[in-house]
Design a protein around this motif. Structure first.
Motif, PDB file in Angstrom:
ATOM      1  N   ALA A 193       2.920  37.553 -15.980  1.00 38.05           N
ATOM      2  CA  ALA A 193       2.420  38.331 -17.119  1.00 38.05           C
ATOM      3  C   ALA A 193       1.904  37.390 -18.210  1.00 38.05           C
ATOM      4  CB  ALA A 193       3.545  39.207 -17.673  1.00 38.05           C
ATOM      5  N   PRO A 194       0.840  37.774 -18.915  1.00 35.51           N
ATOM      6  CA  PRO A 194       0.147  39.071 -18.852  1.00 35.51           C
ATOM      7  C   PRO A 194      -1.079  39.061 -17.939  1.00 35.51           C
ATOM      8  CG  PRO A 194      -0.593  37.875 -20.775  1.00 35.51           C
ATOM      9  CD  PRO A 194       0.406  36.986 -20.080  1.00 35.51           C
ATOM     10  N   ARG A 195      -1.182  38.091 -17.032  1.00 35.67           N
ATOM     11  CA  ARG A 195      -2.311  38.069 -16.113  1.00 35.67           C
ATOM     12  C   ARG A 195      -2.255  39.291 -15.196  1.00 35.67           C
ATOM     13  NH1 ARG A 195      -0.831  32.680 -13.409  1.00 35.67           N
ATOM     14  NH2 ARG A 195       1.165  33.175 -14.401  1.00 35.67           N
ATOM     15  N   PRO A 196      -3.394  39.851 -14.812  1.00 38.99           N
ATOM     16  CA  PRO A 196      -3.395  41.049 -13.963  1.00 38.99           C
ATOM     17  C   PRO A 196      -2.591  40.824 -12.688  1.00 38.99           C
ATOM     18  CG  PRO A 196      -5.595  40.634 -14.803  1.00 38.99           C
ATOM     19  CD  PRO A 196      -4.765  39.444 -15.172  1.00 38.99           C
ATOM     20  N   GLN A 197      -1.800  41.836 -12.335  1.00 37.75           N
ATOM     21  CA  GLN A 197      -0.954  41.736 -11.152  1.00 37.75           C
ATOM     22  C   GLN A 197      -0.754  43.118 -10.535  1.00 37.75           C
ATOM     23  OE1 GLN A 197       3.303  39.730  -9.864  1.00 37.75           O
ATOM     24  NE2 GLN A 197       3.024  40.310 -11.988  1.00 37.75           N
ATOM     25  N   TYR A 239      21.808  42.810  -5.534  1.00 37.98           N
ATOM     26  CA  TYR A 239      21.004  43.600  -6.461  1.00 37.98           C
ATOM     27  C   TYR A 239      20.503  42.654  -7.547  1.00 37.98           C
ATOM     28  CZ  TYR A 239      19.772  47.155  -9.945  1.00 37.98           C
ATOM     29  OH  TYR A 239      19.101  47.929 -10.870  1.00 37.98           O
ATOM     30  N   PHE A 240      19.182  42.644  -7.778  1.00 46.85           N
ATOM     31  CA  PHE A 240      18.553  41.668  -8.664  1.00 46.85           C
ATOM     32  C   PHE A 240      17.686  42.374  -9.704  1.00 46.85           C
ATOM     33  CE2 PHE A 240      19.506  39.744  -4.632  1.00 46.85           C
ATOM     34  CZ  PHE A 240      19.999  38.483  -4.955  1.00 46.85           C
ATOM     35  N   PRO A 241      18.309  43.008 -10.680  1.00 49.33           N
ATOM     36  CA  PRO A 241      17.532  43.712 -11.711  1.00 49.33           C
ATOM     37  C   PRO A 241      16.855  42.730 -12.657  1.00 49.33           C
ATOM     38  CG  PRO A 241      19.859  43.736 -12.281  1.00 49.33           C
ATOM     39  CD  PRO A 241      19.769  43.111 -10.910  1.00 49.33           C
ATOM     40  N   PHE A 242      15.834  43.213 -13.315  1.00 50.50           N
ATOM     41  CA  PHE A 242      15.133  42.435 -14.337  1.00 50.50           C
ATOM     42  C   PHE A 242      15.284  43.148 -15.663  1.00 50.50           C
ATOM     43  CE2 PHE A 242      10.863  41.859 -16.531  1.00 50.50           C
ATOM     44  CZ  PHE A 242      11.217  40.657 -17.129  1.00 50.50           C
ATOM     45  N   HIS A 243      15.734  42.414 -16.675  1.00 47.31           N
ATOM     46  CA  HIS A 243      15.932  42.979 -18.005  1.00 47.31           C
ATOM     47  C   HIS A 243      15.002  42.244 -18.976  1.00 47.31           C
ATOM     48  CE1 HIS A 243      19.446  45.027 -16.423  1.00 47.31           C
ATOM     49  NE2 HIS A 243      19.917  43.868 -15.995  1.00 47.31           N
ATOM     50  N   PRO A 244      13.894  42.856 -19.344  1.00 49.13           N
ATOM     51  CA  PRO A 244      12.973  42.175 -20.260  1.00 49.13           C
ATOM     52  C   PRO A 244      13.663  41.863 -21.582  1.00 49.13           C
ATOM     53  CG  PRO A 244      11.949  44.124 -19.292  1.00 49.13           C
ATOM     54  CD  PRO A 244      13.398  44.185 -18.950  1.00 49.13           C
ATOM     55  N   PRO A 245      13.495  40.656 -22.109  1.00 51.69           N
ATOM     56  CA  PRO A 245      14.066  40.326 -23.418  1.00 51.69           C
ATOM     57  C   PRO A 245      13.511  41.225 -24.513  1.00 51.69           C
ATOM     58  CG  PRO A 245      13.477  38.344 -22.231  1.00 51.69           C
ATOM     59  CD  PRO A 245      12.906  39.495 -21.460  1.00 51.69           C
ATOM     60  N   ALA A 246      14.210  41.225 -25.633  1.00 54.41           N
ATOM     61  CA  ALA A 246      13.859  42.138 -26.718  1.00 54.41           C
ATOM     62  C   ALA A 246      12.552  41.776 -27.393  1.00 54.41           C
ATOM     63  CB  ALA A 246      14.991  42.166 -27.748  1.00 54.41           C
ATOM     64  N   SER A 247      12.148  40.528 -27.330  1.00 57.21           N
ATOM     65  CA  SER A 247      10.914  40.108 -27.994  1.00 57.21           C
ATOM     66  C   SER A 247      10.151  39.151 -27.100  1.00 57.21           C
ATOM     67  CB  SER A 247      11.236  39.421 -29.321  1.00 57.21           C
ATOM     68  OG  SER A 247      11.884  38.172 -29.086  1.00 57.21           O
ATOM     69  N   LEU A 248       8.859  39.012 -27.366  1.00 59.43           N
ATOM     70  CA  LEU A 248       8.053  38.072 -26.596  1.00 59.43           C
ATOM     71  C   LEU A 248       8.505  36.639 -26.837  1.00 59.43           C
ATOM     72  CD1 LEU A 248       4.388  39.439 -26.787  1.00 59.43           C
ATOM     73  CD2 LEU A 248       5.940  39.409 -24.823  1.00 59.43           C
ATOM     74  N   LYS A 249       9.000  36.349 -28.033  1.00 64.35           N
ATOM     75  CA  LYS A 249       9.492  35.008 -28.309  1.00 64.35           C
ATOM     76  C   LYS A 249      10.670  34.679 -27.396  1.00 64.35           C
ATOM     77  CE  LYS A 249      11.267  32.019 -31.997  1.00 64.35           C
ATOM     78  NZ  LYS A 249      11.617  31.922 -33.430  1.00 64.35           N
ATOM     79  N   GLN A 250      11.582  35.632 -27.255  1.00 73.08           N
ATOM     80  CA  GLN A 250      12.709  35.428 -26.351  1.00 73.08           C
ATOM     81  C   GLN A 250      12.232  35.324 -24.912  1.00 73.08           C
ATOM     82  OE1 GLN A 250      15.272  38.761 -27.178  1.00 73.08           O
ATOM     83  NE2 GLN A 250      16.286  37.742 -28.904  1.00 73.08           N
ATOM     84  N   TRP A 251      11.249  36.138 -24.560  1.00 74.48           N
ATOM     85  CA  TRP A 251      10.740  36.110 -23.186  1.00 74.48           C
ATOM     86  C   TRP A 251      10.062  34.782 -22.878  1.00 74.48           C
ATOM     87  CZ3 TRP A 251      10.980  36.963 -18.429  1.00 74.48           C
ATOM     88  CH2 TRP A 251       9.892  36.772 -17.583  1.00 74.48           C
ATOM     89  N   GLU A 252       9.296  34.244 -23.795  1.00 76.07           N
ATOM     90  CA  GLU A 252       8.612  32.984 -23.534  1.00 76.07           C
ATOM     91  C   GLU A 252       9.616  31.859 -23.281  1.00 76.07           C
ATOM     92  OE1 GLU A 252       5.504  32.402 -22.925  1.00 76.07           O
ATOM     93  OE2 GLU A 252       4.901  34.475 -23.261  1.00 76.07           O
ATOM     94  N   ALA A 253      10.745  31.874 -24.005  1.00 78.47           N
ATOM     95  CA  ALA A 253      11.787  30.870 -23.758  1.00 78.47           C
ATOM     96  C   ALA A 253      12.406  31.081 -22.381  1.00 78.47           C
ATOM     97  CB  ALA A 253      12.856  30.947 -24.842  1.00 78.47           C
ATOM     98  N   ARG A 254      12.684  32.338 -22.045  1.00 75.65           N
ATOM     99  CA  ARG A 254      13.243  32.647 -20.736  1.00 75.65           C
ATOM    100  C   ARG A 254      12.233  32.312 -19.639  1.00 75.65           C
ATOM    101  NH1 ARG A 254      17.377  32.923 -17.204  1.00 75.65           N
ATOM    102  NH2 ARG A 254      16.961  34.468 -15.592  1.00 75.65           N
ATOM    103  N   ARG A 255      10.982  32.625 -19.878  1.00 70.63           N
ATOM    104  CA  ARG A 255       9.930  32.348 -18.893  1.00 70.63           C
ATOM    105  C   ARG A 255       9.854  30.865 -18.587  1.00 70.63           C
ATOM    106  NH1 ARG A 255       4.446  30.860 -18.971  1.00 70.63           N
ATOM    107  NH2 ARG A 255       3.190  31.864 -17.349  1.00 70.63           N
ATOM    108  N   GLU A 256       9.924  30.048 -19.629  1.00 71.19           N
ATOM    109  CA  GLU A 256       9.861  28.598 -19.430  1.00 71.19           C
ATOM    110  C   GLU A 256      11.025  28.125 -18.569  1.00 71.19           C
ATOM    111  OE1 GLU A 256      10.818  24.582 -19.647  1.00 71.19           O
ATOM    112  OE2 GLU A 256      12.047  26.053 -20.705  1.00 71.19           O
ATOM    113  N   TYR A 257      12.213  28.679 -18.819  1.00 73.85           N
ATOM    114  CA  TYR A 257      13.385  28.239 -18.054  1.00 73.85           C
ATOM    115  C   TYR A 257      13.279  28.650 -16.585  1.00 73.85           C
ATOM    116  CZ  TYR A 257      18.060  27.544 -16.321  1.00 73.85           C
ATOM    117  OH  TYR A 257      19.131  27.130 -15.555  1.00 73.85           O
TER     118      TYR A 257
END
Length: 712
Positions: A305-309, A33-51
């Motif tokens: 994200a945020p490119r259309p998908q 099971y592979f859930p996705f939990h969006p981070p609380a802020s875009l700043k946190q997400w951008e760091a996670r996205r980079e990793y």
């Protein structure tokens, strides 16, 4: 006698405490099971996205990206149709490694037009296949297809429709399929057993432990082909770089997600029947060691994200996407202020597919976001598909390369190895290169950084006064990750503020000699006021592990296990990071009210490389390190179940490359017949050559010499 009793107590603590460690739970596999939990802020997400993006690149062997050699494209055999043309194409994604496919272009192109990349799944000879009449009739009856002629080739139908909509379309072959013949379909998609002739320390082949430690895998080759295919598409002067899309179903859906995740030149993506919190892709071409450790396909889709998908559901592993995964993607897109740019076409009444209904959803989504001006919804029209012989790229004037040649396979991987070594040697020669190239890769390979090592607390089991020191035994509890490390502290009554973490294969009992007395080298440290900590790293319970666990999959592919789970080497490195984290951040410990002045790590025998890697990742929070490598190299491991096996371990100049991360901090190095140039270069680049001390004396004197150095 009292020392022997203490040893028995230590061993008993090891056995009883370790049962709570989450790492004893069953291994995760592709059906988890592979859930996705969006981070609380875009700043946190951008760091996670980079990793996560970096994780994909490292896992697929594309960090750094292999040198982009000339594509040398050959475009021939143009076929003219009403409103579009079809051409045959092959080019080289790496020297002598051919990508094959068809190029569809609208006629009478004016100005810049969109480009679309179309990846296919595991349907045999997909680009060249013609559906049987009986199967097609069933598809038409079920509403999956509309036409008795066009339905015979769904790939041609899609390419043709897109070309008629004004798009240039590149449809390429998956490895081992259609005209891609240099690696066999049986190897690429059906690999099952290790090949002794390909499992060598030199001239190895795919799926071998050597390939795995160099991050060389089929998924990486296919991903590189996609990247170079995008290079090819954008080299066409008529293609608008601001309107480039990628789509594909099943295995092609995996390729779609991955390309959109790692390459921002893709402006719109539409992965079909693969975005799911359930099964992640069952083929060897969809898996790679390191790839989905602590992540999964929904998060891969989120990287676009945020490119259309757009995406879809079917009566397969995607059937719960509407409630598991897609709402989280909507949440992420909403955070970007673009909630309508992620789209789900529901189709649970259809089996696994990229049928006419789903294709229409893609055309309509593309039409909307690329502003093509067609009436919505966009649907296909009937036509007569071309026979396979008119689509194949190989002919007498364009002869096919040798098929399934083992020497080609070996030579291809050798080229990637040489290219990587050249790039990484240049990077490792500078502090900036170590920081920006090698360290980020090491963090992915180990799967943890010092910053996210977790919160660690202390649980005391026993405390004994030994005269000039106090022995504490107990457990460090990593409450963030659910892990435990059983430790013993030898705490001098007059502490100097120095702590030495003593790592050895025998675990925490290594602080003692066989006669039960304190190890003389450790005693020297304690007498000088240094606290010494001995630890049972994961599964160091007094008996050396001979083989690591693998998932219950009969196919001998490391990626099925280590694409979802940390290697044992990495898990033991995590334990060292937990110890360091505790020392630097805990509010209480076995010796409260002391001032921590210096943290050092000493690593011996097969634990030396673990200490080395942990220290390199930890950074400045470890002041100095003493290690015996015993000449170990990840590139010498020939069994992916070996406890020292580490995916990616050999890629970044092997152990010396990871040791170089210590520069400019003091390093005492033993076990090397000659100091590796990678290490000396790093210390010279940091202008700290004197911080590197190489020990060349007798092995029996190593620990004593290291203790003297650690006290300086």
């Amino acid at each position: 006698m009292k020392h022997l009793i203490a040893l028995v107590v230590l061993l008993c603590v090891t056995v009883t405490s370790s049962a709570e460690d989450v790492r004893h739970q069953p291994l995760k596999d592709l059906n988890g099971y592979f859930p996705f939990h969006p981070p609380a802020s875009l700043k946190q997400w951008e760091a996670r996205r980079e990793y996560v993006r970096r994780q994909i690149l490292v896992a697929t062997g594309l960090w750094p990206m292999p040198t982009k050699t000339p594509l040398n494209p050959v475009v021939h055999g143009k076929i003219q149709h009403d409103g579009y043309t079809v051409e045959k194409v092959y080019f080289e994604s790496a020297p002598g490694f051919f990508v094959t496919g068809n190029l569809y272009r609208p006629t009478n192109i004016q100005g810049k037009v969109p480009g679309v990349m179309l990846a296919h799944g595991h349907h045999k000879d997909a680009r060249l296949d013609i559906t049987s009449d009986s199967k097609l009739r069933s598809l038409i009856a079920d509403g999956a297809e509309r036409f008795e002629r066009a339905g015979r080739s769904t790939y041609q139908s899609q390419c043709r429709q897109l070309a008629l909509m004004g798009c240039v379309v590149w449809q390429w072959d998956m490895l081992g399929d259609s005209d891609s013949i240099q690696l066999s379909r049986e190897l690429v998609h059906g690999f099952a057993k290790q090949r002794p002739e390909m499992n060598k320390t030199k001239h190895w082949g795919l799926f071998s432990p050597q390939a795995e430690t160099h991050c060389q895998n089929v998924m990486g080759l296919q991903t590189l082909n996609a990247v170079r295919g995008l290079d090819f598409l954008l080299s066409l002067p008529e293609v608008d770089p601001q309107r480039v899309a990628v789509t594909g179903a099943s295995g092609g859906g995996t390729q779609t997600m991955i390309l959109a995740a790692i390459d921002d030149r893709i402006k719109l993506s539409f992965p079909v029947v693969m975005v799911s919190t359930a099964m992640q892709g069952g083929c060897t071409c969809e898996n790679a060691s390191l790839l989905r450790v602590n992540t999964g396909n929904v998060e891969f889709a989120a990287l676009a994200a945020p490119r259309p998908q757009g995406m879809n559901t079917a009566d397969d592993w995607t059937k719960e996407l509407a409630t598991k995964g897609f709402p989280e993607l909507q949440q992420l897109y909403a955070a970007y202020g673009k909630p309508n740019d992620v789209f789900l076409k529901r189709g649970e009444h259809f089996p696994h597919n990229y049928n006419a209904v789903t294709r229409s959803a893609f055309y309509t989504f593309l039409n909307k976001h690329f502003k093509l001006g067609f009436q919505a919804p966009v649907i296909e029209h009937d036509f007569e598909p071309l026979p396979p012989e008119q689509l194949t790229v190989w002919d007498d004037q364009h002869p096919a390369p040798k098929a399934a040649d083992p020497d080609f396979e070996r030579n291809l991987l050798a080229w990637f190895t040489k290219d990587s070594e050249q790039q990484l040697s240049a990077a490792a020669a500078t502090a900036e290169g170590l920081k920006n190239v090698v360290l980020p890769a090491a963090e992915v390979i180990i799967g943890r950084t010092y910053a996210n090592a977790g919160d660690v607390t202390w649980e005391l089991d026993d405390k004994q006064d030994r005269g000039d020191y106090v022995q504490h035994t107990g457990t460090l509890l990593n409450t963030t990750h659910g892990e435990e490390v059983n430790v013993v502290w030898l705490c001098p009554k007059q502490p100097s503020g120095r702590v030495v973490i003593w790592i050895d294969d025998s675990g925490k009992t290594a602080v003692y000699s066989e006669d039960g007395r304190v190890n003389p080298a450790v005693q020297k440290l304690v007498q000088a006021g240094a606290t010494v900590l001995g630890a049972d790293l994961f599964l160091q319970n007094g008996e050396a592990a001979k083989q690591t666990r693998v998932v219950e999959n009969p196919r001998e592919f490391a990626g099925y296990t280590f694409g979802y789970n940390h290697a044992l080497f990495a898990q033991r490195t995590h334990d060292v990071l937990s110890i360091v984290r505790f020392l630097r951040h805990a509010n209480s410990d076995p010796f409260p009210n002391r001032e921590l002045k210096n943290v050092a790590i000493a690593g011996w025998h097969r634990s030396g490389p673990i200490a080395a890697v942990a220290g390199g990742i930890a950074g400045d929070v470890v002041d100095r390190i003493a290690i015996d490598t015993r000449g170990f190299r990840f590139g010498q491991v020939l069994d992916y179940r070996d406890p020292m096996f580490l995916p990616g371990g050999a890629k970044y100049l092997d152990l010396p490359g990871l040791i170089a991360l210590h520069a400019p901090r003091p390093l005492w190095l033993a076990g090397e017949s000659q100091t590796p140039a990678t290490i000396t270069t790093a210390y010279h680049a940091a202008s700290e050559a004197n911080a590197l001390v190489t020990f060349t004396g007798e092995a029996a004197q190593q620990q004593a010499a290291a203790s003297e150095w650690l006290l300086k």
